[in-house]
Design a protein around this motif. Structure first.
Motif, PDB file in Angstrom:
ATOM      1  N   PHE A  55       0.821  -1.286   0.104  1.00 31.34           N
ATOM      2  CA  PHE A  55      -0.067  -0.055   0.009  1.00 31.34           C
ATOM      3  C   PHE A  55       1.010   1.394  -0.126  1.00 31.34           C
ATOM      4  O   PHE A  55       0.595   2.456   0.475  1.00 31.34           O
ATOM      5  CB  PHE A  55      -0.886   0.057   1.267  1.00 31.34           C
ATOM      6  CG  PHE A  55      -1.729  -1.125   1.199  1.00 31.34           C
ATOM      7  CD1 PHE A  55      -2.894  -1.258   0.240  1.00 31.34           C
ATOM      8  CD2 PHE A  55      -1.859  -2.481   2.194  1.00 31.34           C
ATOM      9  CE1 PHE A  55      -3.782  -2.316   0.370  1.00 31.34           C
ATOM     10  CE2 PHE A  55      -2.576  -3.295   2.115  1.00 31.34           C
ATOM     11  CZ  PHE A  55      -3.561  -3.496   1.120  1.00 31.34           C
ATOM     12  N   GLY A  56       1.919   1.189  -0.446  1.00 31.62           N
ATOM     13  CA  GLY A  56       2.787   2.227  -0.745  1.00 31.62           C
ATOM     14  C   GLY A  56       3.811   2.600   0.522  1.00 31.62           C
ATOM     15  O   GLY A  56       4.470   3.661   0.504  1.00 31.62           O
ATOM     16  N   SER A 231      -0.014   8.000   0.510  1.00 29.98           N
ATOM     17  CA  SER A 231       0.460   6.343   0.614  1.00 29.98           C
ATOM     18  C   SER A 231      -0.371   5.874  -0.835  1.00 29.98           C
ATOM     19  O   SER A 231       0.205   5.135  -1.325  1.00 29.98           O
ATOM     20  CB  SER A 231      -0.006   5.761   1.754  1.00 29.98           C
ATOM     21  OG  SER A 231      -1.310   5.679   1.893  1.00 29.98           O
ATOM     22  N   TYR A 235       1.115   4.179  -3.889  1.00 33.79           N
ATOM     23  CA  TYR A 235       0.463   2.977  -4.075  1.00 33.79           C
ATOM     24  C   TYR A 235       0.142   2.752  -5.465  1.00 33.79           C
ATOM     25  O   TYR A 235       0.267   1.589  -6.138  1.00 33.79           O
ATOM     26  CB  TYR A 235      -0.829   2.618  -3.196  1.00 33.79           C
ATOM     27  CG  TYR A 235      -1.178   1.016  -3.367  1.00 33.79           C
ATOM     28  CD1 TYR A 235      -0.395  -0.080  -3.155  1.00 33.79           C
ATOM     29  CD2 TYR A 235      -2.530   0.773  -3.612  1.00 33.79           C
ATOM     30  CE1 TYR A 235      -0.852  -1.105  -3.344  1.00 33.79           C
ATOM     31  CE2 TYR A 235      -3.167  -0.215  -3.659  1.00 33.79           C
ATOM     32  CZ  TYR A 235      -2.150  -1.414  -3.555  1.00 33.79           C
ATOM     33  OH  TYR A 235      -2.849  -2.826  -3.609  1.00 33.79           O
TER      34      TYR A 235
END
Length: 423
Positions: A55-56, A231, A235
């Protein structure tokens, strides 16, 4: 932190990865038939989709925590401890989520290829879950200024893990040789981290925190709210990277075009290794660029990015020449096991566009606030059409042309986006 040594270790790591990828291709070409090679690459492609579950945060953590890299660690810093504790909780949640959802995705890809797919996937899930955890710990330590030490650890890890994989493949173990890669990857990284922490109380505090019980619902909501939007921008970029590599092998696998699984996987493995090698100058100094952004030093940022860009261009040219040379050797020795020359031409022509798009994205990301979201959307959307475009009758030329179109369109969108950001 010695920048020269950081560069050295990062280049060594990229060289090891590139050579490892090349040697895997050579071993598969020399000792395995097309069907057996296809099974290996189908399973190997599952390693790459781990990034879907991060998820980044793998990148975001480096950018957020790097602001503490110049702190005096002998003095208690409650802000740093609070922030690290928050990310420890988030990472634990990511690992648990991965363990419960990854097997489903993996089974959809290789469930029909292996008779014992369930057991393979369960072992793969456990190994990759631990790999995510250790990799994230490494990212936190790197962000705190230990860039050289983590670069060294990752280089040594790559040497041992690729060596284990190649030995297993050489002895005919086949697709499950991947577990030897993961075993050495985890073991070496864990041993070297523990060795680093023996002389580093801060590192031990961070390391042990990942294994202490935590109520996953008690994360820092303010930090999470501040991070969540960015984020997911990161992602999207990570997913875009996945869609420029592993997803192509997965699409070919699921389409039923078995003849081209190993051929496409081999050329993409070399292209990806070459692109990763070309991006070493920016990857080596991402924490440093992020640190300059935190300090607001625009002149230093501009000078550093200019130098990095020059280095990337030089290494990209070297990479293109190397890939062409490798293809001609492969075409001479194993013409029936690699893509045709026309197909290879489109894949190789995609390399500079792939590197440039990634460079633009990393430069914009390094500020910790923005990302090239629309570029990522294009890089995801166009390859997604493969699942409708590619069927069992598709050829390697069809796949390579589609790949070239996908990469070049994304590049031009990135250039437009970057121009608007710089105005």
């Amino acid at each position: 932190m010695g920048i020269g040594k950081v560069y050295l270790w990062n280049y060594l790591q990229r060289i090891v990865n590139a050579l490892g990828a090349l040697l895997v291709v050579l071993v598969m070409s020399a000792f395995y038939e097309v069907e057996a090679a296809g099974k290996f690459y189908a399973l190997y492609s599952l390693l790459g989709i781990v990034s879907v579950f991060e998820f980044g945060y793998a990148i975001l953590i480096v950018q957020r925590i790097s602001k503490y890299s110049n702190c005096d660690f002998s003095i208690v810093n409650y802000d740093m401890e609070r922030e690290i504790s928050h990310y420890q909780t988030v990472i634990k949640f990511i690992v648990i989520f991965f363990v419960f959802t990854y097997p489903v995705l993996a089974y959809l890809v290789v469930g029909q290829i292996f008779s014992d797919a369930v057991y393979i996937i369960l072992l793969l899930t456990l190994a990759l879950g631990l790999s995510i955890l250790l990799s994230m710990i490494g990212n936190v330590i790197e962000a705190l200024g230990y860039i050289e030490k983590i670069s060294k650890i990752r280089t040594i890890q790559a040497i041992f893990s690729y060596s284990a994989l190649l030995v297993a493949l050489f002895f005919g173990i086949g697709a499950t040789s991947i577990f030897f890669l993961l075993l050495f990857q985890l073991g070496v990284f864990l041993i070297l981290l523990v060795k680093l922490f023996k002389s580093n109380p801060l590192g031990f505090f961070i390391f042990s925190g990942f294994f202490r019980y935590t109520n996953l619902l008690k994360f820092n909501k303010n930090i999470f709210k501040n991070d969540v939007k960015y984020s997911f921008q990161i992602y999207a970029t990570v997913l875009a990277g996945l869609f420029s590599n592993q997803i192509w092998v997965i699409a070919v696998t699921m389409s039923g075009a078995v003849e081209y699984i190993s051929k496409v996987a081999m050329i993409l493995q070399i292209i990806t290794a070459a692109a990763g090698f070309a991006l070493t100058p920016i990857a080596s100094r991402l924490a440093e660029v992020s640190s300059y952004h935190h300090s607001g030093s625009k002149e230093k940022i501009s000078a550093l990015i200019s130098k990095i860009t020059r280095d990337v261009i030089i290494v990209t040219i070297i990479s293109i020449v190397a890939v062409c040379f490798l293809y001609f050797i492969g075409d001479f020795l194993y013409p029936e096991k690699i893509v045709s020359s026309r197909s290879a031409m489109f894949f190789i022509l995609s390399l500079p566009f792939l590197v440039a798009t990634s460079l633009i994205g990393i430069v914009i990301q390094s500020g910790g606030k923005k990302d090239i979201v629309w570029v990522s959307v294009f890089r995801i959307a166009i390859p997604s059409l493969m699942f409708f475009y590619i069927n069992e009758n598709a050829t390697d030329i069809d796949i390579s042309i589609f790949y070239f179109i996908s990469v070049t369109v994304s590049f031009f969108v990135a250039v437009i986006y970057f121009y608007k950001e710089m105005k």
